[in-house]
Enzyme design. Structure first.
Site, mmCIF file in Angstrom:
data_model
loop_
_atom_site.group_PDB
_atom_site.id
_atom_site.type_symbol
_atom_site.label_atom_id
_atom_site.label_comp_id
_atom_site.label_asym_id
_atom_site.label_seq_id
_atom_site.Cartn_x
_atom_site.Cartn_y
_atom_site.Cartn_z
ATOM 1 N N LYS A 118 0.845 -1.135 0.137
ATOM 2 C CA LYS A 118 -0.006 -0.106 -0.024
ATOM 3 C C LYS A 118 0.734 1.300 -0.053
ATOM 4 O O LYS A 118 0.437 2.288 -0.562
ATOM 5 C CB LYS A 118 -0.995 -0.022 1.148
ATOM 6 N N LYS A 200 -3.420 -11.029 -6.538
ATOM 7 C CA LYS A 200 -4.760 -11.309 -6.008
ATOM 8 C C LYS A 200 -6.108 -10.559 -6.405
ATOM 9 O O LYS A 200 -5.749 -9.280 -6.963
ATOM 10 C CB LYS A 200 -4.605 -11.228 -4.438
ATOM 11 N N LYS A 203 -9.926 -4.720 -5.619
ATOM 12 C CA LYS A 203 -10.722 -3.734 -6.150
ATOM 13 C C LYS A 203 -9.720 -2.559 -6.642
ATOM 14 O O LYS A 203 -10.194 -1.617 -7.457
ATOM 15 C CB LYS A 203 -11.762 -2.938 -4.921
#
Ligand code: TYM
Length: 335
Positions: A118, A200, A203
């Site tokens: 992130k 993976k 969204k």
């Protein structure tokens, strides 16, 4: 004492309500949430405090929370049996998170792969919350003395740090927290992107065809599966190096309950086109009643509010006991 009076095992889990619930969320976690309700004492939450580690647009954030809340009810989470609350409504989470921050080491937080991912994706906003996020997640779980935490494989590392922090705390103060176990499904624990099956399903996928949402219309779902990336082997079988097919087999198996051997014989001699069509249809059929139910309840604000308020009251009273115990042990004076 009969077996019936023994305490049921406690289950806790949460999901971030940050825009669209994915097929990965559904197969990796949500299906188990629903299944576990009969056998265990389950408590579930929407982890809205976690979402602000990434900047959110206020109006969108509000609708995302209600959308996700209604969708989880539509999937079968039953707040009559399993309190299902909104994390920010229960103030013990932020309080225990602060405390656990002081028992979590900088080094262990630096090893979290989600933090590394992130902080690369949001390089302009690598905030302290993103870094200390696992302490809040540990607080979520430990407040309820959870035995089991149903999650997808990507959350295993966060469960490990939760256990480490709890053990460290108990080592100093005695038995304050139950040490929880991750409960990860056998198939579809890590649903991969349909366009990039080494990564993976998420969204944040830049290719819209990579990620299937629970609320995608059936024809969109089928189209996304038809476009799924596969390989040139042209044989439906589970094997190393066949990431795209392996992923589709995992999804199909999780939805239909068929084993990989059954799936291989069902599609023996058939092409990938037939297989992709069948997986798309199976997913669309599974989601159809959920989408219908969602439409019925999403605008019933009173019903949603009654469910989340009652759940928050329950969660507050259970979690307050753990927080008080931890604070007392540390040396705080309780009011
Ligand atoms: P989140 O919101 O990213 O994901 C929610 C759940 O969905 C699972 N999941 C997947 N499973 C299989 N394949 C995928 N592609 C996939 N993508 C997501 C996740 O493993 C998770 O179970 N930090 C957590 C939310 C959280 C939490 C908690 C979970 C906050 N507090 C306490 C458990 C207990 C998260 O961001 O999950």
């Amino acid at each position: 004492m009969t077996e019936q009076t023994e305490r049921k095992k406690r289950v806790f889990s949460a999901v971030q309500p940050s825009g669209g619930v994915t097929l990965g969320n559904y197969l990796g976690a949500l299906k188990n949430w629903v299944k576990m309700q009969d056998e265990f004492d389950c408590i579930y939450a929407l982890a809205d405090l976690h979402t602000i580690t990434v900047r959110q647009e206020p109006a969108k954030m509000r609708s995302n929370i209600l959308d996700a809340y209604a969708l989880f009810l539509a999937c079968g989470v039953n707040p009559e049996k399993s309190p299902f609350f909104i994390q920010s409504h229960v103030n013990t989470h932020a309080q225990l998170a602060w405390i656990l921050n002081c028992y979590t080491q900088f080094g262990e937080l630096s090893r979290m792969t989600q933090f590394k991912d992130k902080s690369q994706k949001h390089a302009d906003n690598v905030n302290a919350g993103l870094f200390t996020y696992p302490a809040l997640m540990a607080a979520d779980i430990l407040l309820y003395q959870a035995d089991m935490v149903p999650v997808g494989a990507d959350q295993r590392q966060h469960l490990e740090i939760t256990r480490d922090v709890a053990q460290r705390f108990n080592g100093i103060y005695g038995n304050v927290f139950k040490i929880p176990e991750a409960y990860v499904p056998k198939t579809a624990a890590r649903v991969m992107s349909l366009q990039d099956p080494q990564n993976k399903m998420s969204k944040s996928d830049t290719n819209i065809n990579g990620c299937v949402y629970i609320l995608d219309p059936p024809e969109t779902i089928i189209k996304k599966f038809k476009r799924a990336v596969t390989d040139s082997d042209a044989c439906v079988r589970y094997a190393d190096g066949k990431d795209g097919i392996n992923n589709l087999m995992g999804i199909y198996s999780s939805i239909t309950g068929k084993s990989f051997a059954d799936i291989e014989s069902e599609f023996a001699g058939k092409g990938y086109g037939d297989f992709k069509q069948a997986v798309g249809e199976a997913v669309a059929e599974e989601l159809r009643p959920i989408q219908q139910r969602y439409k019925e309840i999403r605008d019933d604000k009173q019903y949603l509010e009654a469910c989340y308020k009652r759940s928050a009251e329950f969660a507050q009273s259970i979690s307050q006991r753990t927080l008080d115990k931890a604070m007392k042990k540390i040396g705080f004076i309780l009011k």
